[in-house]
Design a protein around this motif. Structure first.
Motif, mmCIF file in Angstrom:
data_model
loop_
_atom_site.group_PDB
_atom_site.id
_atom_site.type_symbol
_atom_site.label_atom_id
_atom_site.label_comp_id
_atom_site.label_asym_id
_atom_site.label_seq_id
_atom_site.Cartn_x
_atom_site.Cartn_y
_atom_site.Cartn_z
ATOM 1 N N GLU A 14 -63.245 42.849 38.052
ATOM 2 C CA GLU A 14 -63.210 44.187 37.454
ATOM 3 C C GLU A 14 -64.174 44.283 36.282
ATOM 4 O OE1 GLU A 14 -58.592 45.306 38.455
ATOM 5 O OE2 GLU A 14 -59.127 44.281 36.604
ATOM 6 N N ILE A 15 -64.239 43.201 35.512
ATOM 7 C CA ILE A 15 -65.133 43.224 34.361
ATOM 8 C C ILE A 15 -66.583 43.271 34.838
ATOM 9 C CG2 ILE A 15 -65.949 41.869 32.389
ATOM 10 C CD1 ILE A 15 -62.992 40.949 32.086
ATOM 11 N N GLU A 16 -66.889 42.463 35.882
ATOM 12 C CA GLU A 16 -68.252 42.472 36.410
ATOM 13 C C GLU A 16 -68.606 43.802 37.039
ATOM 14 O OE1 GLU A 16 -68.743 39.038 38.885
ATOM 15 O OE2 GLU A 16 -68.395 37.776 37.116
ATOM 16 N N ALA A 17 -67.625 44.447 37.664
ATOM 17 C CA ALA A 17 -67.895 45.725 38.337
ATOM 18 C C ALA A 17 -68.127 46.848 37.320
ATOM 19 C CB ALA A 17 -66.746 46.082 39.257
ATOM 20 N N GLY A 18 -68.005 46.547 36.058
ATOM 21 C CA GLY A 18 -68.284 47.563 35.050
ATOM 22 C C GLY A 18 -67.083 48.429 34.764
ATOM 23 N N GLY A 19 -65.923 47.964 35.097
ATOM 24 C CA GLY A 19 -64.717 48.739 34.814
ATOM 25 C C GLY A 19 -64.298 48.535 33.377
ATOM 26 N N ALA A 20 -62.996 48.612 33.143
ATOM 27 C CA ALA A 20 -62.486 48.501 31.786
ATOM 28 C C ALA A 20 -62.947 47.196 31.161
ATOM 29 C CB ALA A 20 -60.976 48.555 31.792
ATOM 30 N N GLY A 21 -63.172 47.216 29.889
ATOM 31 C CA GLY A 21 -63.613 46.015 29.200
ATOM 32 C C GLY A 21 -65.077 46.102 28.819
ATOM 33 N N VAL A 22 -65.870 46.813 29.617
ATOM 34 C CA VAL A 22 -67.283 46.918 29.274
ATOM 35 C C VAL A 22 -67.783 48.358 29.254
ATOM 36 C CG1 VAL A 22 -67.918 44.639 30.072
ATOM 37 C CG2 VAL A 22 -67.954 46.539 31.671
ATOM 38 N N PRO A 45 -66.976 44.354 21.036
ATOM 39 C CA PRO A 45 -67.139 44.549 19.587
ATOM 40 C C PRO A 45 -68.563 44.368 19.089
ATOM 41 C CG PRO A 45 -65.218 43.213 20.035
ATOM 42 C CD PRO A 45 -65.900 43.432 21.361
ATOM 43 N N SER A 46 -69.394 43.660 19.859
ATOM 44 C CA SER A 46 -70.764 43.476 19.379
ATOM 45 C C SER A 46 -71.687 44.590 19.870
ATOM 46 C CB SER A 46 -71.302 42.128 19.853
ATOM 47 O OG SER A 46 -71.349 42.135 21.264
ATOM 48 N N SER A 47 -71.140 45.531 20.682
ATOM 49 C CA SER A 47 -72.021 46.543 21.280
ATOM 50 C C SER A 47 -72.227 47.732 20.357
ATOM 51 C CB SER A 47 -71.419 47.033 22.588
ATOM 52 O OG SER A 47 -70.322 47.886 22.289
ATOM 53 N N GLU A 48 -73.223 48.519 20.725
ATOM 54 C CA GLU A 48 -73.542 49.709 19.940
ATOM 55 C C GLU A 48 -72.401 50.732 19.991
ATOM 56 O OE1 GLU A 48 -77.139 52.909 19.999
ATOM 57 O OE2 GLU A 48 -77.457 50.905 20.840
ATOM 58 N N ASN A 49 -71.802 50.876 21.192
ATOM 59 C CA ASN A 49 -70.698 51.822 21.331
ATOM 60 C C ASN A 49 -69.537 51.510 20.395
ATOM 61 O OD1 ASN A 49 -71.136 53.948 23.084
ATOM 62 N ND2 ASN A 49 -71.125 52.546 24.824
ATOM 63 N N TYR A 50 -69.270 50.225 20.278
ATOM 64 C CA TYR A 50 -68.176 49.815 19.408
ATOM 65 C C TYR A 50 -68.482 50.228 17.969
ATOM 66 C CZ TYR A 50 -64.784 46.820 17.074
ATOM 67 O OH TYR A 50 -63.758 46.356 16.292
ATOM 68 N N ARG A 51 -69.713 49.924 17.540
ATOM 69 C CA ARG A 51 -70.077 50.276 16.165
ATOM 70 C C ARG A 51 -70.028 51.784 15.956
ATOM 71 N NH1 ARG A 51 -73.791 46.129 17.064
ATOM 72 N NH2 ARG A 51 -75.496 47.590 17.348
ATOM 73 N N ASN A 52 -70.447 52.549 16.983
ATOM 74 C CA ASN A 52 -70.379 54.005 16.840
ATOM 75 C C ASN A 52 -68.940 54.482 16.689
ATOM 76 O OD1 ASN A 52 -73.098 54.062 17.095
ATOM 77 N ND2 ASN A 52 -73.098 54.683 19.242
ATOM 78 N N GLY A 53 -68.047 53.877 17.486
ATOM 79 C CA GLY A 53 -66.647 54.308 17.459
ATOM 80 C C GLY A 53 -65.969 53.964 16.152
ATOM 81 N N ALA A 54 -66.433 52.951 15.467
ATOM 82 C CA ALA A 54 -65.762 52.517 14.247
ATOM 83 C C ALA A 54 -66.703 52.586 13.048
ATOM 84 C CB ALA A 54 -65.265 51.080 14.428
ATOM 85 N N TYR A 105 -59.382 51.682 21.517
ATOM 86 C CA TYR A 105 -59.662 50.287 21.195
ATOM 87 C C TYR A 105 -60.879 50.182 20.272
ATOM 88 C CZ TYR A 105 -61.287 45.522 21.894
ATOM 89 O OH TYR A 105 -61.743 44.254 21.702
ATOM 90 N N GLY A 106 -60.733 49.454 19.183
ATOM 91 C CA GLY A 106 -61.860 49.232 18.285
ATOM 92 C C GLY A 106 -62.032 50.301 17.232
ATOM 93 N N GLU A 107 -61.315 51.424 17.336
ATOM 94 C CA GLU A 107 -61.449 52.464 16.320
ATOM 95 C C GLU A 107 -60.488 52.128 15.187
ATOM 96 O OE1 GLU A 107 -60.938 56.340 18.015
ATOM 97 O OE2 GLU A 107 -62.357 55.936 19.625
ATOM 98 N N GLY A 108 -60.958 52.206 13.961
ATOM 99 C CA GLY A 108 -60.093 51.887 12.829
ATOM 100 C C GLY A 108 -58.863 52.791 12.816
ATOM 101 N N VAL A 109 -59.088 54.084 12.985
ATOM 102 C CA VAL A 109 -58.009 55.066 13.025
ATOM 103 C C VAL A 109 -58.169 55.832 14.326
ATOM 104 C CG1 VAL A 109 -57.086 57.139 11.918
ATOM 105 C CG2 VAL A 109 -58.075 55.329 10.516
#
Ligand code: HEC
Length: 205
Positions: free
Chosen positions: A44-52, A59-68, A120-124
């Motif tokens: 599932e992770i390789e198929a690009g589903g939840a988790g990526v 947490p190291s991705s750009e999306n994560y930083r944008n969300g938080a 996930y990953g958002e402070g609030v």
């Protein structure tokens, strides 16, 4: 009142309480109490589903930083959540899935309600208080250019003459020729955050 009528009224009153209780309390409770935590499989992770996906960023991705990141803080500080939710409600609680563009990319079969993982990953978790304006969970698909997003913040009336959205001119500086507005770093961060709101990634079965 004859006694037949009396018992009929009691029965109807009972139903008026029981039915909403069954559908709004018992049903959702039964459904949620069955929920089992479940690890994602490698496939599932390789198929690009939840988790990526955009919704479940690494947490190291750009999306994560944008969300938080900085833009999220400005969203909080400016009180956007007083008028905007980021929560596509389950169908029993409202017709969000049918509102155009709210629940994700329909053409790709990715319409869905919000799941807890979406925060996930958002402070609030910015669920929001009221819906004076549209839900912003997937606004990154509806407004795709930085320029248009800036215009929506600095001069909403130029896009929608009936807009009830306040103009956030304090996040901009008037351009030297006086014919426009230049975004400050805060406006840029906010727009980066808004463009990253794409919460329709597939959840595994
Ligand atoms: C007083 C209530 C209010 C506040 C506070 C508010 N908005 Fe809005 N917003 C609205 C309304 C009403 C609309 C719909 C009308 C329109 O499109 O202008 C809207 C529309 C929008 C849209 C366009 C959504 C779409 O689907 O086209 C965006 C993006 C947006 N707001 C972002 C923000 C951000 C970011 C903030 C905080 C800096 C904010 N809003 C604060 C009321 C508000």
């Amino acid at each position: 009142m004859n006694s037949n009528q009396f018992w009929k009224n009691i029965l109807l009153l009972g139903l008026a309480f029981a039915l909403p209780w069954i559908f709004l309390i018992v049903g959702p409770f039964a459904k949620q109490s069955q929920a089992e935590p479940r690890a994602y499989s490698e496939a599932e992770i390789e198929a690009g589903g939840a988790g990526v996906g955009a919704s479940f960023p690494d947490p190291s991705s750009e999306n994560y930083r944008n969300g938080a990141g900085a833009g999220a803080k400005i969203y909080e500080a400016e009180g956007c959540a007083y008028c905007h939710t980021q929560m596509i409600r389950p169908t029993y609680a409202g017709p969000d899935r049918w509102r155009p563009g709210w629940a994700g990319r329909e053409e790709e079969g990715l319409l869905r309600e919000t799941e807890p993982e979406d925060y996930y990953g958002e402070g609030v978790a910015k669920l929001g208080y009221q819906r004076i304006g549209p839900d912003l969970s997937n606004v990154g698909y509806r407004i795709t250019s930085r320029e248009e997003m800036h215009r929506h913040l600095v001069d909403p009336l130029s896009i929608n003459a009936d807009s009830g959205m306040p103009a956030y001119k304090h996040l901009y500086t008037p351009s030297p020729r006086g014919d426009g507005w230049a975004p400050t770093g805060r406006a840029e961060a906010l727009v980066t955050y808004l463009l990253s709101r794409k919460k329709d990634a597939k959840i595994p079965e």
